[in-house]
Design a protein around this motif. Structure first.
Motif, PDB file in Angstrom:
ATOM      1  N   LYS A   1      -6.100  12.306   6.886  1.00  0.00           N
ATOM      2  CA  LYS A   1      -7.526  12.710   6.364  1.00  0.00           C
ATOM      3  C   LYS A   1      -8.077  12.072   5.426  1.00  0.00           C
ATOM      4  O   LYS A   1      -9.241  11.342   5.279  1.00  0.00           O
ATOM      5  CB  LYS A   1      -7.466  13.941   6.099  1.00  0.00           C
ATOM      6  N   GLY A   2      -7.074  11.728   4.165  1.00  0.00           N
ATOM      7  CA  GLY A   2      -7.568  10.887   2.958  1.00  0.00           C
ATOM      8  C   GLY A   2      -7.868   9.432   3.503  1.00  0.00           C
ATOM      9  O   GLY A   2      -8.919   8.975   3.007  1.00  0.00           O
ATOM     10  N   LEU A   3      -7.140   8.930   4.352  1.00  0.00           N
ATOM     11  CA  LEU A   3      -7.184   7.582   4.772  1.00  0.00           C
ATOM     12  C   LEU A   3      -8.424   7.328   5.463  1.00  0.00           C
ATOM     13  O   LEU A   3      -9.281   6.458   5.395  1.00  0.00           O
ATOM     14  CB  LEU A   3      -6.084   6.918   5.658  1.00  0.00           C
ATOM     15  N   ASP A   4      -8.791   8.436   6.340  1.00  0.00           N
ATOM     16  CA  ASP A   4     -10.019   8.382   7.122  1.00  0.00           C
ATOM     17  C   ASP A   4     -11.109   8.233   6.369  1.00  0.00           C
ATOM     18  O   ASP A   4     -12.204   7.536   6.647  1.00  0.00           O
ATOM     19  CB  ASP A   4      -9.884   9.546   8.294  1.00  0.00           C
ATOM     20  N   ASN A   5     -11.126   9.060   5.295  1.00  0.00           N
ATOM     21  CA  ASN A   5     -12.321   9.147   4.092  1.00  0.00           C
ATOM     22  C   ASN A   5     -12.472   7.940   3.727  1.00  0.00           C
ATOM     23  O   ASN A   5     -13.410   7.153   3.499  1.00  0.00           O
ATOM     24  CB  ASN A   5     -12.205  10.220   3.305  1.00  0.00           C
ATOM     25  N   ALA A   6     -11.160   7.066   3.152  1.00  0.00           N
ATOM     26  CA  ALA A   6     -11.310   5.833   2.320  1.00  0.00           C
ATOM     27  C   ALA A   6     -11.807   4.790   3.270  1.00  0.00           C
ATOM     28  O   ALA A   6     -12.491   3.898   2.658  1.00  0.00           O
ATOM     29  CB  ALA A   6      -9.799   5.489   2.152  1.00  0.00           C
ATOM     30  N   ARG A   7     -11.635   4.724   4.561  1.00  0.00           N
ATOM     31  CA  ARG A   7     -12.319   3.639   5.524  1.00  0.00           C
ATOM     32  C   ARG A   7     -13.688   3.721   5.275  1.00  0.00           C
ATOM     33  O   ARG A   7     -14.125   2.491   5.569  1.00  0.00           O
ATOM     34  CB  ARG A   7     -11.821   3.953   6.878  1.00  0.00           C
ATOM     35  N   SER A   8     -14.498   4.687   4.848  1.00  0.00           N
ATOM     36  CA  SER A   8     -15.694   4.640   4.740  1.00  0.00           C
ATOM     37  C   SER A   8     -16.290   4.132   3.596  1.00  0.00           C
ATOM     38  O   SER A   8     -17.444   3.672   3.226  1.00  0.00           O
ATOM     39  CB  SER A   8     -16.529   6.069   5.005  1.00  0.00           C
ATOM     40  N   LEU A   9     -15.274   3.943   2.640  1.00  0.00           N
ATOM     41  CA  LEU A   9     -15.499   3.393   1.401  1.00  0.00           C
ATOM     42  C   LEU A   9     -15.005   2.071   0.976  1.00  0.00           C
ATOM     43  O   LEU A   9     -15.602   1.412   0.128  1.00  0.00           O
ATOM     44  CB  LEU A   9     -14.861   4.580   0.221  1.00  0.00           C
ATOM     45  N   TRP A  10     -13.908   1.724   1.521  1.00  0.00           N
ATOM     46  CA  TRP A  10     -13.394   0.400   1.245  1.00  0.00           C
ATOM     47  C   TRP A  10     -13.325  -0.550   2.256  1.00  0.00           C
ATOM     48  O   TRP A  10     -13.672  -0.255   3.347  1.00  0.00           O
ATOM     49  CB  TRP A  10     -11.824   1.141   1.038  1.00  0.00           C
ATOM     50  N   THR A  11     -12.638  -1.837   1.524  1.00  0.00           N
ATOM     51  CA  THR A  11     -12.712  -2.961   2.746  1.00  0.00           C
ATOM     52  C   THR A  11     -11.412  -2.530   3.714  1.00  0.00           C
ATOM     53  O   THR A  11     -10.542  -1.864   3.458  1.00  0.00           O
ATOM     54  CB  THR A  11     -12.412  -4.170   2.002  1.00  0.00           C
ATOM     55  N   GLU A  12     -11.391  -3.283   4.714  1.00  0.00           N
ATOM     56  CA  GLU A  12     -10.030  -3.237   5.452  1.00  0.00           C
ATOM     57  C   GLU A  12      -8.830  -3.848   4.566  1.00  0.00           C
ATOM     58  O   GLU A  12      -7.834  -3.139   5.021  1.00  0.00           O
ATOM     59  CB  GLU A  12     -10.492  -4.225   7.030  1.00  0.00           C
ATOM     60  N   GLN A  13      -8.956  -4.768   3.932  1.00  0.00           N
ATOM     61  CA  GLN A  13      -7.697  -5.254   3.056  1.00  0.00           C
ATOM     62  C   GLN A  13      -7.408  -3.986   2.410  1.00  0.00           C
ATOM     63  O   GLN A  13      -6.285  -3.863   2.221  1.00  0.00           O
ATOM     64  CB  GLN A  13      -8.055  -6.477   2.378  1.00  0.00           C
ATOM     65  N   ALA A  14      -8.380  -3.522   1.338  1.00  0.00           N
ATOM     66  CA  ALA A  14      -7.928  -2.569   0.842  1.00  0.00           C
ATOM     67  C   ALA A  14      -7.137  -1.168   1.397  1.00  0.00           C
ATOM     68  O   ALA A  14      -6.286  -0.648   0.689  1.00  0.00           O
ATOM     69  CB  ALA A  14      -9.247  -1.941   0.154  1.00  0.00           C
TER      70      ALA A  14
END
Length: 205
Positions: free
Chosen positions: A16-29
């Motif tokens: 769930k944390g990663l799913d949220n991060a995908r809306s904030l970060w680059t693919e590399q991050a």
């Protein structure tokens, strides 16, 4: 509430944390975050299974969620990810694991602010207040150690990790020296504890 956080539940929280991060970060991050957190979890577990007093599942969960707070920040200029992770995991009912979001960053509860200049001052004040009565145990320490083996998408020695930190944040060595010596001591400590050199166990060259 102080629920036991199983690996299965931890994986769902991590996702769930990663799913949220995908809306904030680059693919590399995102790739680096996956490599970092999954890798540290695996390293912690690998060391723990060779000890007599560490629960390997708990070390895995601690490693997996130590950077959980980062998933809710686009950058860390104004917010300390440890605080975000601590508060969110505590709200979910897992204070035992939440503390790792704080303790993995600092070599001691009474850390010197000048040694952590890449973090916002308000976050450091908050962290020090939260940790003032904490005693770092081996679950805190094993994540501190394994966190020092990951640089980008590579597993590296402590020396290479600190060289990367120094370059990335343009820091003077005196800012990193205490944390570096703590990492070396932890490597020696866990090498004795599990009966084999940690670098050999984790195939670090």
């Amino acid at each position: 509430m102080n629920q036991y956080l199983t690996k299965q539940k931890a994986e769902k929280i991590w996702q769930k944390g990663l799913d949220n991060a995908r809306s904030l970060w680059t693919e590399q991050a995102c790739k680096e975050y996956i490599f970092h957190t999954k890798g540290i979890a695996a390293c912690c577990q690998k060391i723990a299974v060779l000890t007599t007093d560490l629960d390997s599942d708990r070390t895995y969960v601690s490693g997996l969620l130590h950077d959980y707070g980062k998933c809710f920040l686009k950058n860390q200029k104004y917010f300390f990810h440890g605080q975000i992770g601590y508060e969110k995991l505590t709200e979910l009912g897992y204070p035992q694991i939440a503390r790792i979001c704080l303790t993995h960053t600092f070599y001691a509860p009474d850390f010197d602010f000048s040694h952590f200049t890449s973090y916002p001052y308000d976050g450091l004040v908050w962290a020090k207040k939260q940790m003032q009565e904490m005693i770092f145990d081996d679950y805190d320490k094993i994540v501190q150690l394994c966190d020092m083996f990951f640089e980008g998408t590579a597993v590296v020695s402590i020396e290479k990790r600190f060289a990367g930190i120094q370059k990335r944040y343009d820091l003077n060595w005196n800012v990193l020296e205490n944390s570096y010596h703590n990492a070396i001591k932890l490597k020696e400590y866990f090498s004795r504890k599990c009966g084999t050199d940690v670098y050999e166990l984790l195939e670090i060259k």
